[in-house]
Design a protein around this motif. Structure first.
Motif, PDB file in Angstrom:
ATOM      1  N   GLY A  68      11.574  -2.801  -0.316  1.00 59.44           N
ATOM      2  CA  GLY A  68      10.563  -3.037   0.699  1.00 59.44           C
ATOM      3  C   GLY A  68       9.341  -2.253   0.276  1.00 59.44           C
ATOM      4  O   GLY A  68       9.244  -1.784  -0.849  1.00 59.44           O
ATOM      5  N   PHE A 114       5.957   9.734   2.283  1.00 57.33           N
ATOM      6  CA  PHE A 114       4.877   8.743   2.403  1.00 57.33           C
ATOM      7  C   PHE A 114       3.864   9.253   3.442  1.00 57.33           C
ATOM      8  O   PHE A 114       2.665   9.373   3.167  1.00 57.33           O
ATOM      9  CB  PHE A 114       5.495   7.394   2.809  1.00 57.33           C
ATOM     10  CG  PHE A 114       4.547   6.210   2.924  1.00 57.33           C
ATOM     11  CD1 PHE A 114       3.166   6.357   2.939  1.00 57.33           C
ATOM     12  CD2 PHE A 114       5.058   4.916   3.018  1.00 57.33           C
ATOM     13  CE1 PHE A 114       2.307   5.259   3.054  1.00 57.33           C
ATOM     14  CE2 PHE A 114       4.217   3.811   3.125  1.00 57.33           C
ATOM     15  CZ  PHE A 114       2.835   3.988   3.154  1.00 57.33           C
ATOM     16  N   ALA A 154      -3.075   1.294  -8.557  1.00 54.73           N
ATOM     17  CA  ALA A 154      -1.818   1.921  -9.004  1.00 54.73           C
ATOM     18  C   ALA A 154      -0.837   0.854  -9.484  1.00 54.73           C
ATOM     19  O   ALA A 154      -0.884  -0.293  -9.025  1.00 54.73           O
ATOM     20  CB  ALA A 154      -1.200   2.707  -7.845  1.00 54.73           C
ATOM     21  N   ASN A 214       9.303  -7.481  -2.879  1.00 54.88           N
ATOM     22  CA  ASN A 214       9.061  -6.439  -1.867  1.00 54.88           C
ATOM     23  C   ASN A 214       8.139  -6.904  -0.740  1.00 54.88           C
ATOM     24  O   ASN A 214       8.077  -6.274   0.318  1.00 54.88           O
ATOM     25  CB  ASN A 214       8.487  -5.180  -2.527  1.00 54.88           C
ATOM     26  CG  ASN A 214       9.562  -4.363  -3.238  1.00 54.88           C
ATOM     27  OD1 ASN A 214      10.622  -4.120  -2.690  1.00 54.88           O
ATOM     28  ND2 ASN A 214       9.301  -3.965  -4.469  1.00 54.88           N
ATOM     29  N   LYS A 217       9.026   2.727 -17.135  1.00 56.94           N
ATOM     30  CA  LYS A 217       9.927   3.693 -16.496  1.00 56.94           C
ATOM     31  C   LYS A 217      10.691   4.479 -17.569  1.00 56.94           C
ATOM     32  O   LYS A 217      10.793   4.036 -18.709  1.00 56.94           O
ATOM     33  CB  LYS A 217      10.892   2.954 -15.569  1.00 56.94           C
ATOM     34  CG  LYS A 217      10.129   2.196 -14.487  1.00 56.94           C
ATOM     35  CD  LYS A 217      10.887   2.071 -13.197  1.00 56.94           C
ATOM     36  CE  LYS A 217      10.077   1.370 -12.127  1.00 56.94           C
ATOM     37  NZ  LYS A 217       8.831   2.074 -11.780  1.00 56.94           N
ATOM     38  N   HIS A 223       5.054   9.098  -5.951  1.00 57.59           N
ATOM     39  CA  HIS A 223       5.465   7.696  -6.055  1.00 57.59           C
ATOM     40  C   HIS A 223       5.376   7.000  -4.698  1.00 57.59           C
ATOM     41  O   HIS A 223       6.213   6.190  -4.328  1.00 57.59           O
ATOM     42  CB  HIS A 223       6.897   7.601  -6.618  1.00 57.59           C
ATOM     43  CG  HIS A 223       7.183   6.364  -7.430  1.00 57.59           C
ATOM     44  ND1 HIS A 223       7.250   6.361  -8.802  1.00 57.59           N
ATOM     45  CD2 HIS A 223       7.404   5.081  -7.067  1.00 57.59           C
ATOM     46  CE1 HIS A 223       7.538   5.136  -9.240  1.00 57.59           C
ATOM     47  NE2 HIS A 223       7.628   4.337  -8.192  1.00 57.59           N
ATOM     48  N   GLY A 224       4.332   7.359  -3.955  1.00 55.44           N
ATOM     49  CA  GLY A 224       4.172   6.741  -2.635  1.00 55.44           C
ATOM     50  C   GLY A 224       5.318   7.087  -1.701  1.00 55.44           C
ATOM     51  O   GLY A 224       5.608   6.354  -0.748  1.00 55.44           O
ATOM     52  N   VAL A 243      -4.286   7.203  -0.235  1.00 53.70           N
ATOM     53  CA  VAL A 243      -5.736   6.984  -0.347  1.00 53.70           C
ATOM     54  C   VAL A 243      -6.028   5.582   0.192  1.00 53.70           C
ATOM     55  O   VAL A 243      -5.434   4.601  -0.255  1.00 53.70           O
ATOM     56  CB  VAL A 243      -6.186   7.089  -1.826  1.00 53.70           C
ATOM     57  CG1 VAL A 243      -7.672   6.800  -1.962  1.00 53.70           C
ATOM     58  CG2 VAL A 243      -5.852   8.472  -2.378  1.00 53.70           C
ATOM     59  N   ARG A 244      -6.883   5.498   1.155  1.00 51.58           N
ATOM     60  CA  ARG A 244      -7.140   4.208   1.801  1.00 51.58           C
ATOM     61  C   ARG A 244      -8.614   3.818   1.804  1.00 51.58           C
ATOM     62  O   ARG A 244      -8.936   2.636   1.946  1.00 51.58           O
ATOM     63  CB  ARG A 244      -6.631   4.235   3.256  1.00 51.58           C
ATOM     64  CG  ARG A 244      -5.138   4.501   3.370  1.00 51.58           C
ATOM     65  CD  ARG A 244      -4.328   3.317   2.820  1.00 51.58           C
ATOM     66  NE  ARG A 244      -2.895   3.556   2.807  1.00 51.58           N
ATOM     67  CZ  ARG A 244      -2.199   3.892   1.715  1.00 51.58           C
ATOM     68  NH1 ARG A 244      -2.797   4.040   0.539  1.00 51.58           N
ATOM     69  NH2 ARG A 244      -0.896   4.076   1.764  1.00 51.58           N
ATOM     70  N   ILE A 257      -5.019   3.822  -5.915  1.00 47.94           N
ATOM     71  CA  ILE A 257      -4.588   3.303  -4.609  1.00 47.94           C
ATOM     72  C   ILE A 257      -3.479   2.294  -4.875  1.00 47.94           C
ATOM     73  O   ILE A 257      -3.581   1.492  -5.811  1.00 47.94           O
ATOM     74  CB  ILE A 257      -5.764   2.639  -3.859  1.00 47.94           C
ATOM     75  CG1 ILE A 257      -6.844   3.678  -3.532  1.00 47.94           C
ATOM     76  CG2 ILE A 257      -5.278   1.964  -2.582  1.00 47.94           C
ATOM     77  CD1 ILE A 257      -8.062   3.121  -2.780  1.00 47.94           C
ATOM     78  N   GLY A 258      -2.424   2.349  -4.061  1.00 50.99           N
ATOM     79  CA  GLY A 258      -1.283   1.466  -4.257  1.00 50.99           C
ATOM     80  C   GLY A 258      -1.212   0.322  -3.279  1.00 50.99           C
ATOM     81  O   GLY A 258      -1.832  -0.739  -3.456  1.00 50.99           O
ATOM     82  N   PRO A 268      -2.487  -0.849  -0.467  1.00 54.31           N
ATOM     83  CA  PRO A 268      -3.575  -1.725  -0.002  1.00 54.31           C
ATOM     84  C   PRO A 268      -3.975  -2.792  -1.035  1.00 54.31           C
ATOM     85  O   PRO A 268      -4.439  -3.877  -0.653  1.00 54.31           O
ATOM     86  CB  PRO A 268      -4.722  -0.745   0.267  1.00 54.31           C
ATOM     87  CG  PRO A 268      -4.025   0.536   0.623  1.00 54.31           C
ATOM     88  CD  PRO A 268      -2.832   0.570  -0.295  1.00 54.31           C
TER      89      PRO A 268
HETATM   90  C1  LIG Z   1       6.612  -1.650  -3.761  1.00 50.61           C
HETATM   91  C2  LIG Z   1       6.148  -0.557  -4.668  1.00 50.61           C
HETATM   92  C3  LIG Z   1       6.426  -0.651  -6.031  1.00 50.61           C
HETATM   93  C4  LIG Z   1       5.987   0.343  -6.895  1.00 50.61           C
HETATM   94  N1  LIG Z   1       6.237   0.206  -8.235  1.00 50.61           N
HETATM   95  C5  LIG Z   1       5.809   1.147  -9.100  1.00 50.61           C
HETATM   96  C6  LIG Z   1       6.009   0.980 -10.499  1.00 50.61           C
HETATM   97  O1  LIG Z   1       6.564  -0.005 -10.970  1.00 50.61           O
HETATM   98  N2  LIG Z   1       5.550   1.957 -11.320  1.00 50.61           N
HETATM   99  C7  LIG Z   1       4.924   3.084 -10.835  1.00 50.61           C
HETATM  100  O2  LIG Z   1       4.515   3.949 -11.621  1.00 50.61           O
HETATM  101  N3  LIG Z   1       4.717   3.256  -9.512  1.00 50.61           N
HETATM  102  C8  LIG Z   1       5.124   2.309  -8.638  1.00 50.61           C
HETATM  103  N4  LIG Z   1       4.884   2.470  -7.298  1.00 50.61           N
HETATM  104  C9  LIG Z   1       4.140   3.668  -6.821  1.00 50.61           C
HETATM  105  C10 LIG Z   1       2.620   3.427  -6.899  1.00 50.61           C
HETATM  106  O3  LIG Z   1       2.161   3.347  -8.213  1.00 50.61           O
HETATM  107  C11 LIG Z   1       1.828   4.568  -6.238  1.00 50.61           C
HETATM  108  O4  LIG Z   1       2.206   5.805  -6.791  1.00 50.61           O
HETATM  109  C12 LIG Z   1       1.960   4.631  -4.732  1.00 50.61           C
HETATM  110  O5  LIG Z   1       2.099   3.344  -4.170  1.00 50.61           O
HETATM  111  C13 LIG Z   1       0.709   5.333  -4.159  1.00 50.61           C
HETATM  112  O6  LIG Z   1       0.773   5.433  -2.802  1.00 50.61           O
HETATM  113  P1  LIG Z   1       0.006   4.435  -1.771  1.00 50.61           P
HETATM  114  O7  LIG Z   1       0.734   3.145  -1.846  1.00 50.61           O
HETATM  115  O8  LIG Z   1       0.171   5.142  -0.481  1.00 50.61           O
HETATM  116  O9  LIG Z   1      -1.427   4.325  -2.212  1.00 50.61           O
HETATM  117  C14 LIG Z   1       5.296   1.476  -6.406  1.00 50.61           C
HETATM  118  C15 LIG Z   1       5.001   1.562  -5.044  1.00 50.61           C
HETATM  119  C16 LIG Z   1       5.397   0.555  -4.183  1.00 50.61           C
HETATM  120  C17 LIG Z   1       5.047   0.664  -2.729  1.00 50.61           C
END
Ligand SMILES: Cc1cc2nc3c(=O)[nH]c(=O)nc-3n(C[C@H](O)[C@H](O)[C@H](O)COP(=O)(O)O)c2cc1C
Length: 325
Positions: free
Chosen positions: A22, A32, A73, A81, A136, A223-224, A257-258, A276-277, A279
């Motif tokens: 998700g 988060f 990001a 997801n 990874k 990683h969010g 970050v938004r 930023i991820g 959004p």
């Molecule tokens: C559904 C999902 C998949 C993600 N996949 C990866 C990934 O494949 N590689 C990675 O380095 N980070 C991954 N991330 C982390 C993002 O790169 C990032 O660090 C994070 O989303 C930042 O936070 P924010 O979404 O609050 O801006 C993922 C995040 C989410 C939500």
């Protein structure tokens, strides 16, 4: 809608807490939400008696000239997801395309099904190398196979999200990922040859190891909130990491970050550029490349306004004193 993004007015991890897989954060979702809380706790000193009316948002980042200090990001697996509303290929070409169109860079994620990295590398190729793949920490054979594919697609910078060693989704699929010792990390970086970014640094100790191992950039990131419950927010730890390694390595930061104001806060706390991820995923699913470009333009406008209102002339030299600490 459990398990999928609800497109909340503020993307703060509350509605989706625990939804990994998700779009949510792991467990209680506190890591988060700590990202957003740590940024919200930072306040600006508002300043208007100065001569900054046309701030310069441009920066140089590892050989790329960016219109503003922002990258999309890496997010892999948006197709599943976000509830299969878009294919992975359509998603990643919208993100990278919107970034290229507005003069910034998008990153590509990685995961178990091959279509995740493959559609990302195809998009990088179609944009003449404009995109950064994050791979990874798989076993070496798979890691270097992906490095070779990414370089063949034209990538000029390679990242590793070393914190994916904690991803339960990979464990559930039986695919081994693991941390790397300082010595092994140095060998990997040496072997990769192009500039290397280490993503998932949350301590001064790891930041120093990244410098010693020869990385060109780190991403201060939890990683969010998807890999370990109850970490601090990225903005909590960024100042001490910047105090230790700023100038020795490029510092990126992400998490919560938004807005353009949030971007400026991260720069003032010590980042050279910001990611930023989620959004971006919402913008791409909702409006494809146009949605992504419009989101970036909105953030750019907010960043410029915040720079003017804090008397910040250039994004490459943001003073921590613009913040009320
Ligand atoms: C559904 C999902 C998949 C993600 N996949 C990866 C990934 O494949 N590689 C990675 O380095 N980070 C991954 N991330 C982390 C993002 O790169 C990032 O660090 C994070 O989303 C930042 O936070 P924010 O979404 O609050 O801006 C993922 C995040 C989410 C939500």
């Amino acid at each position: 809608m459990k398990g999928y993004c609800r497109v909340c007015p503020v993307c703060d991890g509350r509605a989706c807490a625990g939804e990994v897989p998700g779009m949510g954060g792991l467990g209680t979702g506190r890591s988060f939400s700590a990202n957003l809380e740590s940024l919200a706790a930072v306040r600006f000193n508002m300043r208007l008696v100065h001569d900054v009316s046309e701030p310069d948002t441009r920066i140089d980042f590892l050989g790329h000239s960016l219109a503003m200090p922002l990258l999309a990001a890496p997010i892999g697996g948006v197709a599943f997801n976000m509830g299969e509303k878009i294919s992975e290929a359509a998603y990643i070409s919208a993100v990278l395309g919107g970034c290229a169109e507005t003069g910034i860079l998008g990153c590509v994620g990685d995961g178990v099904p091959d279509f995740i990295h493959q559609s990302g590398y195809d998009a990088i190729k179609s944009l003449d190398g404009k995109g950064i793949p994050f791979i990874k920490p798989w076993k070496d054979a798979e890691f270097f196979e992906k490095v070779d594919k990414a370089l063949a697609a034209g990538a000029t910078v390679i990242g590793m999200d070393i914190d994916a060693a904690g991803l339960i989704t990979l464990k559930q699929m039986g695919r081994p990922v693991s941390p790397r010792s300082p010595k092994r990390l140095g060998e990997i970086i040496h072997q990769v040859k192009v500039p290397f970014i280490l993503k998932g640094v949350m301590t001064v100790a790891d930041a120093r190891m990244a410098v010693d191992a020869g990385a060109r950039a780190i991403v201060v990131s939890n990683h969010g909130g998807r890999v370990l419950d109850h970490t601090p927010g990225a903005a909590d730890v960024l100042p001490e990491i910047a105090d230790a390694v700023k100038g020795q390595i490029a510092i990126l930061a992400d998490g919560g970050v938004r807005t353009g104001g949030d971007v400026l806060k991260m720069l003032a706390l010590g980042a050279d550029a910001v990611m930023i991820g989620r959004p971006f995923s919402v913008a791409a699913v909702g409006g494809l490349k146009e949605g992504v470009s419009r989101y970036i333009q909105g953030v750019a406008g907010e960043l410029k306004a915040a720079m003017i209102l804090t008397g910040t002339a250039g994004a490459d030299s943001v003073d921590r004193a613009i913040l009320r600490m």
